[in-house]
Design an enzyme around this catalytic site. Structure first.
Site, short mmCIF file in Angstrom:
data_model
loop_
_atom_site.label_atom_id
_atom_site.label_comp_id
_atom_site.label_asym_id
_atom_site.label_seq_id
_atom_site.Cartn_x
_atom_site.Cartn_y
_atom_site.Cartn_z
N GLU A 83 0.85 -1.18 0.00
CA GLU A 83 0.00 0.00 0.00
C GLU A 83 0.89 1.24 0.00
O GLU A 83 0.47 2.31 0.39
CB GLU A 83 -0.98 -0.02 1.16
CG GLU A 83 -0.40 -0.30 2.51
CD GLU A 83 -1.46 -0.29 3.59
OE1 GLU A 83 -2.09 0.74 3.78
OE2 GLU A 83 -1.63 -1.34 4.24
N CYS A 120 -3.54 -3.83 4.51
CA CYS A 120 -2.58 -4.83 5.00
C CYS A 120 -2.95 -6.26 4.63
O CYS A 120 -2.14 -7.17 4.79
CB CYS A 120 -2.46 -4.75 6.51
SG CYS A 120 -1.99 -3.13 7.10
N HIS A 244 -2.56 -10.12 12.15
CA HIS A 244 -2.02 -8.86 11.64
C HIS A 244 -1.65 -8.02 12.88
O HIS A 244 -2.47 -7.86 13.79
CB HIS A 244 -3.05 -8.13 10.78
CG HIS A 244 -2.66 -6.71 10.52
ND1 HIS A 244 -1.46 -6.39 9.93
CD2 HIS A 244 -3.26 -5.53 10.79
CE1 HIS A 244 -1.35 -5.07 9.84
NE2 HIS A 244 -2.43 -4.54 10.36
P1 HMG Z 1 -2.29 6.97 20.85
O1 HMG Z 1 -3.14 8.15 21.13
O2 HMG Z 1 -0.92 7.17 20.31
O3 HMG Z 1 -2.08 6.09 22.16
O4 HMG Z 1 -3.13 6.07 19.87
P2 HMG Z 1 -3.03 5.88 23.43
O5 HMG Z 1 -2.98 7.06 24.30
O6 HMG Z 1 -4.36 5.34 22.99
O7 HMG Z 1 -2.21 4.72 24.14
C1 HMG Z 1 -2.03 3.49 23.54
C2 HMG Z 1 -2.15 2.41 24.60
O8 HMG Z 1 -1.11 2.60 25.55
C3 HMG Z 1 -3.47 2.46 25.38
O9 HMG Z 1 -3.79 1.12 25.71
C4 HMG Z 1 -3.08 3.21 26.65
O10 HMG Z 1 -3.91 2.94 27.76
C5 HMG Z 1 -1.67 2.70 26.86
P3 HMG Z 1 -5.31 0.59 25.57
O11 HMG Z 1 -6.14 1.45 26.45
O12 HMG Z 1 -5.69 0.77 24.12
O13 HMG Z 1 -5.24 -0.84 25.97
N1 HMG Z 1 -0.82 3.63 27.62
C6 HMG Z 1 -0.03 3.24 28.63
N2 HMG Z 1 0.19 2.04 29.21
C7 HMG Z 1 1.09 1.98 30.23
N3 HMG Z 1 1.74 3.07 30.72
C8 HMG Z 1 1.53 4.29 30.18
C9 HMG Z 1 0.61 4.42 29.09
N4 HMG Z 1 0.20 5.46 28.33
C10 HMG Z 1 -0.69 4.96 27.44
N5 HMG Z 1 2.17 5.34 30.66
C11 HMG Z 1 -3.27 4.43 18.15
C12 HMG Z 1 -2.82 4.73 19.58
C13 HMG Z 1 -3.08 2.96 17.91
C14 HMG Z 1 -4.74 4.79 17.98
C15 HMG Z 1 -2.39 5.27 17.21
O14 HMG Z 1 -1.06 4.90 17.33
C16 HMG Z 1 -2.80 5.15 15.74
O15 HMG Z 1 -3.62 5.91 15.25
N6 HMG Z 1 -2.15 4.18 14.98
C17 HMG Z 1 -2.47 3.97 13.56
C18 HMG Z 1 -3.73 3.15 13.37
C19 HMG Z 1 -3.58 1.72 13.84
O16 HMG Z 1 -2.49 1.20 13.99
N7 HMG Z 1 -4.73 1.04 14.04
C20 HMG Z 1 -4.73 -0.35 14.42
C21 HMG Z 1 -5.94 -1.10 13.91
S1 HMG Z 1 -6.21 -0.86 12.17
C22 HMG Z 1 -4.98 -1.82 11.40
O17 HMG Z 1 -4.37 -2.63 12.01
C23 HMG Z 1 -4.74 -1.56 9.95
C24 HMG Z 1 -3.44 -0.86 9.61
O18 HMG Z 1 -2.36 -1.74 9.78
C25 HMG Z 1 -3.51 -0.30 8.19
C26 HMG Z 1 -3.85 -1.24 7.06
O19 HMG Z 1 -4.61 -2.20 7.16
O20 HMG Z 1 -3.37 -0.91 5.99
C27 HMG Z 1 -3.17 0.33 10.53
#
Ligand code: HMG
Length: 445
Positions: A83, A120, A244
């Protein structure tokens, strides 16, 4: 009956790394534990200045062909899943074949080449295409080369920046495979979603939190669809479950969801009932929201049980070891997860031939696919050939300013002049642009 599956696999990681808790978190004024504990990531891999999706894919393919003793005549199709393509017409597979033709005497003019796109999940779809081509008897004794290659970069300052990565996985799909045999049963969960997309732009538009919900919803549909054609799954049916892996924290959620589904109406649910109660049943609740809330509470309890944690440690955790070090490779990610698990088993001296894997692929936009694979007799010799640990060890450790430079180098809208951080040796490199703006490559001894 002839078996068809993955005969060989090779992995090529981008040659630079960004230490997420150590370098990225402090620069962003974030807690390093968000990366280590929350997302489950230590490093992201990045392509050096002279690397891109073509060089990484061609380098993985060359290593695979060399160690399997293959010549171009042995390959009947080259499918690239990506992609991160930079051309809306000419497929990346033609560039990769062009690279390989620089080092082989013969050519790939006889090979059918293409490019697969569905976020993906396209790598898994390319394997399907190769499987169908061989099963249909159209391969004339030849194998298919599937290359999943991506530079998973997000706009700087966006939430996705935490989950970047770059690398390629080359796989040989053949009759009587050495690594894993594919089966005919598959389950799909597919819907028109706008969770993550790149409408004629390089960096994704992404609704991060929603993308996680969509991943789980489509995966759940795929599991149900799979069971409708296969069998009601039990957690002990599979030695490993590679998913994935955009980041390991996502797989933690998928693993828990899958386990809850699989233990329903089994002796495991009965055994756990004394400790955490039985799973909520929809009919017991007045409305869907109340049912969902009860399910969430049950899952929180389930997550803490020794039984679940032992299953997770055995079945899921071994699939994450490479992802933790490289981040998201988009199309290659689920195939890296499979390789991680088999590598862990080989390191522990386990015997896996005949055992089953359940593979959960996902692509935003969105589609999940579930299928079972059987580990083949030659798996251990095959997986022992991976040198991914050495590659990861030798990566250049970028400081934050260097990370920003590398990000700019690979930004299609920018032209910047940055010195390479590593020295290429025995590999294909990007060598500039030609008269029609095509990308040029050369082999460096
Ligand atoms: P974010 O705002 O960077 O992070 O978004 P957050 O604040 O949500 O924190 C992430 C996790 O860390 C959370 O855990 C927090 O609680 C924890 P959860 O509540 O989800 O279990 N956390 C901590 N834990 C311990 N100590 C701390 C601490 N602080 C926070 N101090 C997000 C994260 C994944 C949304 C962002 O990085 C993003 O937008 N990523 C891109 C999209 C993505 O990867 N989506 C995944 C599903 S879709 C997919 O897999 C397809 C893809 O590969 C594309 C394709 O298919 O082509 C992306």
């Amino acid at each position: 009956m002839t078996t068809v599956g993955i005969d060989a696999v090779e992995i090529w990681a981008g040659k630079c790394k960004l230490d997420l808790p150590g370098t990225f978190a402090p620069a962003k004024d974030e807690d390093p534990d968000k990366y280590r504990k929350g997302l489950g990531l230590e490093n992201s891999s990045f392509p050096d200045v002279y690397e891109d999706i073509v060089t990484m894919g061609a380098n993985a393919a060359k290593r695979l062909m060399e160690r399997e003793g293959l010549e171009p005549d042995d390959i009947g199709r080259i499918d690239v899943a990506t992609e991160s393509a930079f051309d809306n017409s000419k497929p990346v597979s033609t560039y990769i074949a062009g690279c390989l033709e620089e080092v082989y005497e013969d050519d790939f003019h006889h090979a059918n080449k293409g490019e697969r796109k569905f976020a993906c999940i396209a790598g898994t779809q390319s394997i399907d295409d190769a499987y169908n081509w061989i099963k249909a008897g159209r391969n004339r004794g030849r194998s298919a080369l599937v290359v999943a290659t991506d530079t998973a970069l997000y706009a700087r300052g966006s939430s996705g920046e935490a989950t970047q990565g770059a690398g390629a996985v080359a796989m040989l799909i053949s009759e009587d495979p050495d690594l894993v045999e594919l089966s005919t049963e598959q389950g799909y969960g597919s819907a028109d979603e706008t969770d993550f997309l790149k409408p004629n732009q390089q960096f994704p538009s992404v609704d991060g939190k929603r993308s996680m919900q969509v991943y789980l919803a489509r995966m759940r549909e795929a599991v149900e669809d799979f069971e409708s054609v296969a069998w009601d799954m039990h957690p002990e049916d599979f030695t490993y479950i590679p998913f994935h892996t955009p980041f390991p924290g996502m797989v933690r959620k998928a693993g828990l969801l899958g386990y809850r589904h699989m233990i329903r109406d089994t002796e495991i649910e009965d055994d756990l009932a004394g400790e955490i109660g039985r799973q909520p049943r929809e009919g017991e609740y007045e409305d869907w929201d109340a049912y969902e809330a009860a399910i969430r509470d049950y899952m929180d309890e389930l997550k803490g049980t020794d039984r679940y944690q032992a299953w997770y440690a055995d079945t899921i955790d071994p699939t994450l070891s490479i992802a933790r070090e490289v981040g998201n490779w988009y199309t290659g990610s689920v195939h890296v997860a499979r390789a991680s698990a088999l590598k862990a088993a080989a390191e522990q001296g386990r015997e896996l031939a005949g055992e089953k894997l359940l593979v959960g692929s996902y692509g935003s936009g969105a589609q999940a696919e579930i299928h079972a694979e059987t580990v083949a007799d030659g798996w251990k010799e095959e997986i022992a050939q991976l040198n991914i640990d050495d590659q990861l060890e030798q990566r250049y450790d970028l400081d934050f300013e260097e990370y920003e430079q590398i990000h700019d180098v690979h930004n299609h809208d920018m032209t910047v002049d940055v010195e390479e951080f590593t020295t290429p040796e025995g590999e294909f490199v990007f060598a500039g642009r030609g008269r029609m703006n095509e990308r040029l490559y050369e082999y460096v001894e």
